[in-house]
Motif scaffolding. Structure first.
Motif, PDB file in Angstrom:
ATOM      1  N   VAL A   1       0.919  -1.201   0.170  1.00 60.71           N
ATOM      2  CA  VAL A   1      -0.079   0.028   0.035  1.00 60.71           C
ATOM      3  C   VAL A   1       0.703   1.124   0.008  1.00 60.71           C
ATOM      4  N   LEU A   2       1.849   1.213   0.834  1.00 62.67           N
ATOM      5  CA  LEU A   2       2.899   2.410   0.761  1.00 62.67           C
ATOM      6  C   LEU A   2       3.475   2.597  -0.669  1.00 62.67           C
ATOM      7  N   ALA A   3       3.713   1.679  -1.317  1.00 69.09           N
ATOM      8  CA  ALA A   3       4.410   1.715  -2.582  1.00 69.09           C
ATOM      9  C   ALA A   3       3.222   2.532  -3.596  1.00 69.09           C
ATOM     10  N   HIS A   4       2.056   1.995  -3.594  1.00 68.28           N
ATOM     11  CA  HIS A   4       1.065   2.414  -4.108  1.00 68.28           C
ATOM     12  C   HIS A   4       0.952   4.029  -4.031  1.00 68.28           C
ATOM     13  N   GLU A   5       0.664   4.204  -2.610  1.00 66.34           N
ATOM     14  CA  GLU A   5       0.491   5.617  -2.145  1.00 66.34           C
ATOM     15  C   GLU A   5       1.684   6.515  -2.398  1.00 66.34           C
ATOM     16  N   LEU A   6       2.765   6.448  -2.559  1.00 66.19           N
ATOM     17  CA  LEU A   6       3.928   7.004  -2.685  1.00 66.19           C
ATOM     18  C   LEU A   6       4.109   7.225  -4.484  1.00 66.19           C
ATOM     19  N   ARG A   7       3.751   6.197  -5.271  1.00 65.36           N
ATOM     20  CA  ARG A   7       3.896   6.172  -6.437  1.00 65.36           C
ATOM     21  C   ARG A   7       2.850   7.178  -7.373  1.00 65.36           C
ATOM     22  N   ASN A   8       1.832   7.191  -6.936  1.00 67.10           N
ATOM     23  CA  ASN A   8       0.769   7.967  -7.464  1.00 67.10           C
ATOM     24  C   ASN A   8       1.078   9.356  -7.412  1.00 67.10           C
ATOM     25  N   PRO A   9       1.238  10.014  -6.212  1.00 75.73           N
ATOM     26  CA  PRO A   9       1.676  11.447  -6.100  1.00 75.73           C
ATOM     27  C   PRO A   9       3.084  11.872  -6.829  1.00 75.73           C
ATOM     28  N   VAL A  10       3.941  10.991  -6.536  1.00 75.65           N
ATOM     29  CA  VAL A  10       5.264  11.181  -7.377  1.00 75.65           C
ATOM     30  C   VAL A  10       5.203  11.192  -8.928  1.00 75.65           C
ATOM     31  N   ALA A  11       4.192  10.317  -9.416  1.00 76.03           N
ATOM     32  CA  ALA A  11       4.003  10.231 -10.763  1.00 76.03           C
ATOM     33  C   ALA A  11       3.327  11.579 -11.108  1.00 76.03           C
ATOM     34  N   ALA A  12       2.202  12.054 -10.257  1.00 73.01           N
ATOM     35  CA  ALA A  12       1.432  13.200 -10.608  1.00 73.01           C
ATOM     36  C   ALA A  12       2.790  14.408 -10.564  1.00 73.01           C
ATOM     37  N   LEU A  13       3.555  14.580  -9.690  1.00 72.74           N
ATOM     38  CA  LEU A  13       4.513  15.705  -9.415  1.00 72.74           C
ATOM     39  C   LEU A  13       5.211  15.588 -10.768  1.00 72.74           C
ATOM     40  N   SER A  14       5.883  14.271 -11.047  1.00 73.21           N
ATOM     41  CA  SER A  14       6.568  14.351 -12.372  1.00 73.21           C
ATOM     42  C   SER A  14       5.833  14.763 -13.498  1.00 73.21           C
ATOM     43  N   GLY A  15       4.813  14.283 -13.861  1.00 73.56           N
ATOM     44  CA  GLY A  15       3.936  14.593 -14.916  1.00 73.56           C
ATOM     45  C   GLY A  15       3.628  16.268 -14.930  1.00 73.56           C
ATOM     46  N   GLY A  16       3.372  16.729 -13.685  1.00 74.77           N
ATOM     47  CA  GLY A  16       3.150  18.223 -13.517  1.00 74.77           C
ATOM     48  C   GLY A  16       4.418  19.064 -14.025  1.00 74.77           C
ATOM     49  N   LEU A  17       5.516  18.573 -13.518  1.00 80.00           N
ATOM     50  CA  LEU A  17       7.031  19.224 -13.760  1.00 80.00           C
ATOM     51  C   LEU A  17       7.171  19.012 -15.557  1.00 80.00           C
ATOM     52  N   HIS A  18       6.915  18.021 -15.825  1.00 80.41           N
ATOM     53  CA  HIS A  18       7.187  17.987 -17.410  1.00 80.41           C
ATOM     54  C   HIS A  18       6.110  18.868 -18.341  1.00 80.41           C
ATOM     55  N   LEU A  19       4.731  19.047 -17.663  1.00 86.70           N
ATOM     56  CA  LEU A  19       3.982  20.126 -18.451  1.00 86.70           C
ATOM     57  C   LEU A  19       4.504  21.374 -18.177  1.00 86.70           C
TER      58      LEU A  19
ATOM     59  N   ILE B   1      -2.381  23.199 -12.881  1.00 86.24           N
ATOM     60  CA  ILE B   1      -1.188  22.160 -12.492  1.00 86.24           C
ATOM     61  C   ILE B   1      -0.621  22.394 -11.243  1.00 86.24           C
ATOM     62  N   ARG B   2      -0.108  23.554 -11.144  1.00 83.53           N
ATOM     63  CA  ARG B   2       0.507  23.769  -9.847  1.00 83.53           C
ATOM     64  C   ARG B   2      -0.271  23.648  -8.397  1.00 83.53           C
ATOM     65  N   ALA B   3      -1.702  23.729  -8.687  1.00 80.32           N
ATOM     66  CA  ALA B   3      -2.905  23.520  -7.562  1.00 80.32           C
ATOM     67  C   ALA B   3      -2.426  22.193  -7.194  1.00 80.32           C
ATOM     68  N   ARG B   4      -2.716  21.305  -8.594  1.00 76.37           N
ATOM     69  CA  ARG B   4      -2.726  19.861  -8.181  1.00 76.37           C
ATOM     70  C   ARG B   4      -1.368  19.438  -7.671  1.00 76.37           C
ATOM     71  N   MET B   5      -0.419  19.800  -8.139  1.00 77.57           N
ATOM     72  CA  MET B   5       0.864  19.510  -7.380  1.00 77.57           C
ATOM     73  C   MET B   5       1.184  19.614  -5.939  1.00 77.57           C
ATOM     74  N   ASP B   6       0.651  20.718  -5.666  1.00 78.64           N
ATOM     75  CA  ASP B   6       0.639  21.500  -4.450  1.00 78.64           C
ATOM     76  C   ASP B   6      -0.296  20.306  -3.372  1.00 78.64           C
ATOM     77  N   ARG B   7      -1.651  19.861  -4.026  1.00 73.65           N
ATOM     78  CA  ARG B   7      -2.508  18.764  -3.150  1.00 73.65           C
ATOM     79  C   ARG B   7      -1.601  17.529  -3.139  1.00 73.65           C
ATOM     80  N   MET B   8      -0.856  17.096  -4.260  1.00 74.69           N
ATOM     81  CA  MET B   8      -0.187  15.912  -3.898  1.00 74.69           C
ATOM     82  C   MET B   8       0.979  16.062  -3.022  1.00 74.69           C
ATOM     83  N   LEU B   9       1.701  17.234  -2.984  1.00 72.88           N
ATOM     84  CA  LEU B   9       2.846  17.398  -2.020  1.00 72.88           C
ATOM     85  C   LEU B   9       2.151  17.389  -0.659  1.00 72.88           C
ATOM     86  N   THR B  10       0.868  17.966  -0.335  1.00 72.73           N
ATOM     87  CA  THR B  10       0.071  18.041   1.022  1.00 72.73           C
ATOM     88  C   THR B  10       0.011  16.643   1.382  1.00 72.73           C
TER      89      THR B  10
END
Length: 408
Positions: free
Chosen positions: A184-202, A215-224
Motif C-alpha cells: 500500500v505504501l508503494a502505491h500511495e507514494l507512486r501515484n503522487p510522485v508520478a503526478a508531480l513528475s507529470g506536472g513538472l514535465h507539463l 497544474i501547480r494547484a494539483r501538485m500542491d495537493r499531491m505534496l500535501t
C-alpha cells in the motif's frame, strides 16, 4: 450418581512451586488419583502425600475412579489391588484401553504378598511400581514426588510450547501486515510522485497561465498528501519510541472538535456525505494536547469519509458522564467484520476487502489514534454490526479535575 469425595484446595488460585533454582507458576493444581474401598485408607494416603500444588482425587471403587478420569487430568494413580467389584488390576486394564488415561503412571498398593505372578500381571496392566501395606511414608512420598515433578515439567513445557506457537502466529500475522503495508505504501507514494513528475514535465512546455495555475494547484495537493503520509509514519514511530510528549492545557472540548471539523471538511465534502454534529453548549473541560486530540478526531472523520460510499452519512457527537468526555464518530460506511474488530487498531492492520474501497491511506491511522488516546489516559472502542452496516468509534478521555495542569 456415586458419592464422590474430592478434596481440591486452591483450585482457582495460582500456585507458586519451587523447581531447582527457579520459581514456576502452575496454572492449575496437579492431580493424583487415590483409589481404595476403605475411607480411612484414602484419608491416610492423602495425609501422607499432601503438598502445595497437589490435589488428591479420591474414589472408593473402580467405577468412581473411571468417572473422575473422564473429567480430570491425572499425574499419578495409586490403586488398591484388592477391592470388591472391579479390582485394581481390572481398573488398570480399563485405563490402558482409554486414550485419555492410557499414559497415566500407576502404582499398586497391596496388603497381600506381591509374588512374581501378581507383579507380572500388574506390570502387564501398566504399573510402574508396587507398594506394600503398611506403607512406609518416606518411600511413598519419594516415589510420588518423582511423578509430581515430572508432571510439573510437562506442564511447563506445554505452556512454553503454547507461548512459542502464539508468538510464531503473531510473527506471521505481523509479517503479512507488513507486506500489505509495504504494498500500500508503494502505491500511495507512486501515484503522487508520478503526478508531480507529470506536472513538472507539463510546466516545461509552453502552456497558458490558467493551465499552469491548475497544474501547480494539483501538485500542491499531491505534496500535501505526501506530507501527511510522512507525518503519520513519523508520528507512529515517535509514539512507539516514547518520543512524543503532550503539551497539555485546560481546554474546552468544543474547540478541539471545531478544529477537527475544519481540517476534515474537505474529505467529507469530497465524498458528498451528509455531516451532522451534536455538541453540547455547556463547556466540557479537558487537560489535553489540543493538536494531538484534534488529530485523533481528524483521523476518525477522515477514516469515516474514506470508507463510506458516496452520499453517505457521518455524525460527530460529544457528551460527558461519570468523569469522562466521550467523542463518537458514526458512519454508514462499509462496516467492520466481527473477526476484525479486535485487531483493527493494530499497526498495519487493514480489512483486506476495504483496500479497494479506500481512497488512499496506509492503514496506520487507527493505530496512531489508539496510541494518542492512550497518551491522554483514554480509551477507544469500535462497534459495527458487520459488513456494509457502518461503524461507531467511541473515544473516552478523562475530564479535567482540579486546577489547570502545566504542559507535560
Amino acid at each position: 450418581m456415586p458419592d464422590r469425595d474430592v478434596h481440591e484446595p486452591g483450585r482457582h488460585s495460582l500456585v507458586s512451586i519451587e523447581f531447582g533454582d527457579r520459581m514456576m507458576v502452575a496454572e492449575k493444581p496437579i492431580n493424583f488419583l487415590l483409589v481404595d474401598d476403605l475411607e480411612e485408607n484414602l484419608l491416610a494416603l492423602e495425609a501422607l502425600l499432601q503438598r502445595d500444588g497437589l490435589t488428591c482425587l479420591k474414589a472408593r471403587s473402580g467405577e468412581q475412579a473411571l468417572e473422575l478420569l473422564l473429567i480430570h487430568d491425572v499425574a499419578l494413580a495409586l490403586l488398591d489391588v484388592q477391592m470388591p467389584g472391579m479390582d485394581g488390576f481390572q481398573l488398570a486394564e480399563f485405563m490402558r484401553g482409554n486414550e485419555r488415561a492410557r499414559h497415566i503412571p500407576i502404582i499398586f498398593v497391596t496388603a497381600g504378598s506381591a509374588d512374581l505372578q501378581r507383579r507380572f500381571r500388574g506390570y502387564e496392566a501398566g504399573a510402574v511400581d508396587f507398594i506394600q501395606k503398611p506403607i512406609e511414608p518416606k518411600a511413598l512420598r519419594s516415589k510420588a514426588n518423582v511423578f509430581f515433578d515430572l508432571h510439573q515439567q510437562r506442564q511447563q513445557i506445554e505452556r512454553q510450547r503454547d507461548e512459542l506457537e502464539a508468538a510464531a502466529q503473531a510473527l506471521q500475522r505481523a509479517d503479512r501486515h507488513k507486506d500489505n503495508f509495504l504494498a500500500v505504501l508503494a502505491h500511495e507514494l507512486r501515484n503522487p510522485v508520478a503526478a508531480l513528475s507529470g506536472g513538472l514535465h507539463l510546466l516545461d512546455k509552453d502552456i497558458s497561465p490558467e493551465r499552469s495555475k491548475d497544474i501547480r494547484a494539483r501538485m500542491d495537493r499531491m505534496l500535501t498528501h505526501l506530507s501527511h503520509l510522512v507525518d503519520d509514519l513519523l508520528d507512529v514511530s515517535r509514539v512507539n519510541q516514547g518520543k512524543i510528549s503532550l503539551k497539555t492545557e485546560r481546554i474546552e472540548l468544543s474547540q478541539i472538535l471545531q478544529s477537527a471539523i475544519e481540517a476534515s471538511q474537505h474529505y467529507v465534502d469530497a465524498g458528498g456525505h451528509r455531516f451532522t454534529t451534536d455538541i453540547p453548549d455547556e463547556p466540557i473541560l479537558l487537560d489535553a494536547d489540543h493538536t494531538r486530540l484534534a488529530q485523533v478526531v481528524v483521523n476518525l472523520l477522515n477514516n469515516a469519509a474514506k470508507y463510506t460510499p458516496h452520499g453517505g452519512e457521518i455524525s460527530l457527537s460529544a457528551r460527558s458522564f461519570e468523569g469522562v468526555a466521550e467523542i463518537r464518530v458514526v458512519d454508514t460506511g462499509v462496516g467492520i467484520p466481527p473477526e476484525m474488530q479486535s485487531g483493527i487498531f493494530e499497526i498495519f492492520a487493514q480489512v483486506e476487502d476495504h483496500l479497494t474501497k479506500a481512497q488512499g491511506g496506509l492503514g496506520i491511522g487507527l493505530a496512531l489514534v489508539k496510541q494518542l488516546v492512550a497518551l491522554h489516559g483514554g480509551t477507544i472502542h469500535v462497534e459495527s454490526a458487520g459488513r456494509d452496516m457502518g461503524s461507531i468509534f467511541s473515544v473516552r478521555i478523562p475530564l479535567a479535575v482540579g486546577p489547570p495542569t502545566l504542559d507535560a
